[in-house]
Design an enzyme around this catalytic site. Structure first.
Site, PDB file in Angstrom:
ATOM      1  N   GLN A  93     101.025 -28.297  47.340  1.00 13.44           N
ATOM      2  CA  GLN A  93     101.483 -26.921  47.228  1.00 13.44           C
ATOM      3  C   GLN A  93     101.626 -26.511  45.769  1.00 13.44           C
ATOM      4  O   GLN A  93     102.440 -27.093  45.039  1.00 13.44           O
ATOM      5  CB  GLN A  93     102.828 -26.771  47.943  1.00 13.44           C
ATOM      6  CG  GLN A  93     103.427 -25.392  47.908  1.00 13.44           C
ATOM      7  CD  GLN A  93     104.807 -25.365  48.549  1.00 13.44           C
ATOM      8  OE1 GLN A  93     105.641 -26.227  48.307  1.00 13.44           O
ATOM      9  NE2 GLN A  93     105.039 -24.372  49.394  1.00 13.44           N
ATOM     10  N   GLY A  94     100.872 -25.534  45.329  1.00  3.10           N
ATOM     11  CA  GLY A  94     100.945 -25.051  43.959  1.00  3.10           C
ATOM     12  C   GLY A  94     101.763 -23.781  43.855  1.00  3.10           C
ATOM     13  O   GLY A  94     101.210 -22.688  43.661  1.00  3.10           O
ATOM     14  N   TYR A  95     103.057 -23.916  43.979  1.00  2.00           N
ATOM     15  CA  TYR A  95     103.962 -22.763  43.898  1.00  2.00           C
ATOM     16  C   TYR A  95     104.768 -22.789  42.593  1.00  2.00           C
ATOM     17  O   TYR A  95     104.600 -21.957  41.727  1.00  2.00           O
ATOM     18  CB  TYR A  95     104.926 -22.753  45.089  1.00  2.00           C
ATOM     19  CG  TYR A  95     104.415 -22.073  46.326  1.00  2.00           C
ATOM     20  CD1 TYR A  95     103.053 -21.965  46.583  1.00  2.00           C
ATOM     21  CD2 TYR A  95     105.286 -21.546  47.265  1.00  2.00           C
ATOM     22  CE1 TYR A  95     102.585 -21.349  47.731  1.00  2.00           C
ATOM     23  CE2 TYR A  95     104.839 -20.921  48.412  1.00  2.00           C
ATOM     24  CZ  TYR A  95     103.485 -20.823  48.645  1.00  2.00           C
ATOM     25  OH  TYR A  95     103.042 -20.210  49.786  1.00  2.00           O
ATOM     26  N   SER A  96     105.675 -23.771  42.472  1.00  2.00           N
ATOM     27  CA  SER A  96     106.627 -23.780  41.359  1.00  2.00           C
ATOM     28  C   SER A  96     105.943 -23.963  40.014  1.00  2.00           C
ATOM     29  O   SER A  96     104.913 -24.635  39.895  1.00  2.00           O
ATOM     30  CB  SER A  96     107.649 -24.904  41.559  1.00  2.00           C
ATOM     31  OG  SER A  96     108.469 -24.649  42.684  1.00  2.00           O
TER      32      SER A  96
ATOM     33  N   GLU B 260     108.226 -23.527  56.543  1.00  2.00           N
ATOM     34  CA  GLU B 260     108.758 -24.715  55.876  1.00  2.00           C
ATOM     35  C   GLU B 260     110.240 -24.881  56.169  1.00  2.00           C
ATOM     36  O   GLU B 260     110.711 -25.985  56.463  1.00  2.00           O
ATOM     37  CB  GLU B 260     108.532 -24.600  54.372  1.00  2.00           C
ATOM     38  CG  GLU B 260     109.052 -25.792  53.578  1.00  2.00           C
ATOM     39  CD  GLU B 260     108.839 -25.632  52.078  1.00  2.00           C
ATOM     40  OE1 GLU B 260     109.065 -26.610  51.353  1.00  2.00           O
ATOM     41  OE2 GLU B 260     108.450 -24.538  51.629  1.00  2.00           O
TER      42      GLU B 260
ATOM     43  N   SER C 218     116.143 -22.923  46.545  1.00  2.00           N
ATOM     44  CA  SER C 218     117.456 -23.572  46.426  1.00  2.00           C
ATOM     45  C   SER C 218     118.440 -22.990  47.438  1.00  2.00           C
ATOM     46  O   SER C 218     118.315 -21.840  47.871  1.00  2.00           O
ATOM     47  CB  SER C 218     118.003 -23.398  45.009  1.00  2.00           C
ATOM     48  OG  SER C 218     118.403 -22.059  44.794  1.00  2.00           O
ATOM     49  N   ASN C 219     119.439 -23.793  47.809  1.00  3.00           N
ATOM     50  CA  ASN C 219     120.409 -23.328  48.796  1.00  3.00           C
ATOM     51  C   ASN C 219     121.199 -22.129  48.294  1.00  3.00           C
ATOM     52  O   ASN C 219     121.654 -21.298  49.095  1.00  3.00           O
ATOM     53  CB  ASN C 219     121.337 -24.472  49.193  1.00  3.00           C
ATOM     54  CG  ASN C 219     120.657 -25.446  50.144  1.00  3.00           C
ATOM     55  OD1 ASN C 219     119.436 -25.428  50.287  1.00  3.00           O
ATOM     56  ND2 ASN C 219     121.427 -26.293  50.792  1.00  3.00           N
ATOM     57  N   GLU C 220     121.373 -22.009  46.970  1.00  5.24           N
ATOM     58  CA  GLU C 220     122.040 -20.826  46.428  1.00  5.24           C
ATOM     59  C   GLU C 220     121.205 -19.576  46.724  1.00  5.24           C
ATOM     60  O   GLU C 220     121.743 -18.535  47.148  1.00  5.24           O
ATOM     61  CB  GLU C 220     122.248 -20.995  44.921  1.00  5.24           C
ATOM     62  CG  GLU C 220     123.283 -22.044  44.536  1.00  5.24           C
ATOM     63  CD  GLU C 220     122.733 -23.468  44.600  1.00  5.24           C
ATOM     64  OE1 GLU C 220     123.532 -24.413  44.451  1.00  5.24           O
ATOM     65  OE2 GLU C 220     121.514 -23.642  44.803  1.00  5.24           O
TER      66      GLU C 220
END
Length: 371
Positions: free
Chosen positions: A126-129, A244, A356-358
């Protein structure tokens, strides 16, 4: 909400669990139970077994070669799977790019890519971040400039899990810098053998190198590898992340591990087991509520963020319990307590990846609660 399973559903669950247990190599199961890092060949060997039963693409509709499970069967399949010590399937092809391809891809793309994904013949990453774009993906900077029948891609991706093993990468790129960030993002499929791609491992806190930096230097990607239309990548990315997050609760694996640890407890950790039991039961009921929504023909949408938040936090809490039990245990350690420190360190990532959960709490507050 209907929480009852029919006799047919229960028979399906028993069949899946029995088949998985019979097919699973005991040596692989032992390695999973000891929390050991598997090699690419071990993952592929097990996924060949799943593909043979047409269970690798468990969530795919029958029209695209999947088993066509109902939402209830899909849920029960995941519960039966998580109760075994089988390696979790590598999700990037099956659960992430696969549904994007059969939903938004054209006929040629479906015919080219879906069979290899379903039959375990292609490994995806996966090329996201990017270094400056993690949970805030709209700020990504990797560009793709149209040049005749190709896009020329330049930029950097990071935290790319198993890129060193991947045949293909699905990638978010900027194709228009003149519009607002979300509107200028497109979704490209990139062959990892293309000249101009450099992969550098990142050593994580537990000593592993499962994640990587991927540098793209004038990488030419055929224009036919664009999914959908230019500028629609943000829409596709959000749909992919919902897929996901729905699988990230990991409740069945958490239940499996919690029960295995409970069998070793002499009472010193009883209060922590009681607390985790309550939290895990609440997560399981949340899954059933969303399952009921899906059985009614509705999309759970952003509410899947709640599964990601609670599932990952519970998995981290169980990993800490495992570590504390291992520290208190006299040698030799039972299998389930092996590599407890490495596992605890590795699972710090759970509340960061996939958004992230935040960020997920912000999504829940804005979209679900309306505040």
């Amino acid at each position: 909400m209907d929480l009852a399973f029919s006799p047919e559903d229960r028979a399906f669950f028993d069949h899946v669990k029995a088949t998985l247990s019979a097919e699973l190599d005991p040596a692989i199961a032992a390695r999973v139970r000891r929390n050991e890092i598997l090699e690419r060949a071990e993952h592929l060997a097990w996924q060949d077994v799943l593909a043979r039963h047409n269970w690798l693409a468990a969530g795919w509709p029958a029209e695209f070669g999947g088993p066509g499970f109902t939402p209830t069967q899909r849920y029960l399949f995941e519960q039966a799977y998580g109760a075994t010590y089988a390696p979790p399937p590598v999700q990037f092809g099956i659960t992430m790019v696969g549904p994007i391809l059969y939903t938004y891809g054209n006929a040629a793309q479906k015919n080219r890519f879906l069979p290899d994904i379903r039959q375990n013949k292609a490994w995806w990453c996966q090329g996201y971040s990017e270094p400056g774009a993690g949970s805030d993906l709209a700020s990504l900077r990797t560009t793709a400039v149209r040049d005749g029948d190709a896009y020329v891609v330049n930029g950097q991706k990071t935290w790319t899990t198993w890129a060193q093993w991947a045949d293909w990468m699905f990638c978010l790129v900027k194709t228009d810098l003149t519009v607002k960030p979300q509107a200028g993002i497109s979704f490209l499929l990139i062959d990892m053998k293309t000249p101009g791609i450099t992969i550098r491992p990142i050593r994580t806190i537990d000593g592993d190198t499962e994640i990587n930096e991927v540098f793209l230097d004038n990488v030419r990607v055929p224009a036919e590898n664009l999914i959908g239309a230019e500028g629609q990548g943000w829409t596709y990315a959000k749909v992919l992340l919902e897929h996901e997050r729905f699988i990230m609760s990991g409740s069945s694996r958490s239940r499996r591990d919690l029960d295995a640890l409970r069998a070793l407890d002499d009472g010193r950790f009883a209060e922590r087991f009681r607390q985790l039991d309550v939290e895990l039961l609440a997560l399981e009921y949340l899954e059933l509520r969303l399952l009921s929504t899906m059985n009614a023909g509705q999309n759970p949408g952003p509410r899947t963020s709640a599964l990601k938040i609670r599932g990952t936090e519970i998995a981290q809490a169980i990993s800490l319990l495992r570590l504390d039990m291992a520290r208190a245990w006299a040698a030799p350690l039972p299998d389930i307590l092996h590599n407890a420190e490495e596992t605890w360190l590795n699972l710090r990532k759970l509340t960061i990846w996939g958004g992230s959960n935040e960020i997920q709490r912000n999504v829940m507050a804005k979209v679900v609660l309306g505040i």
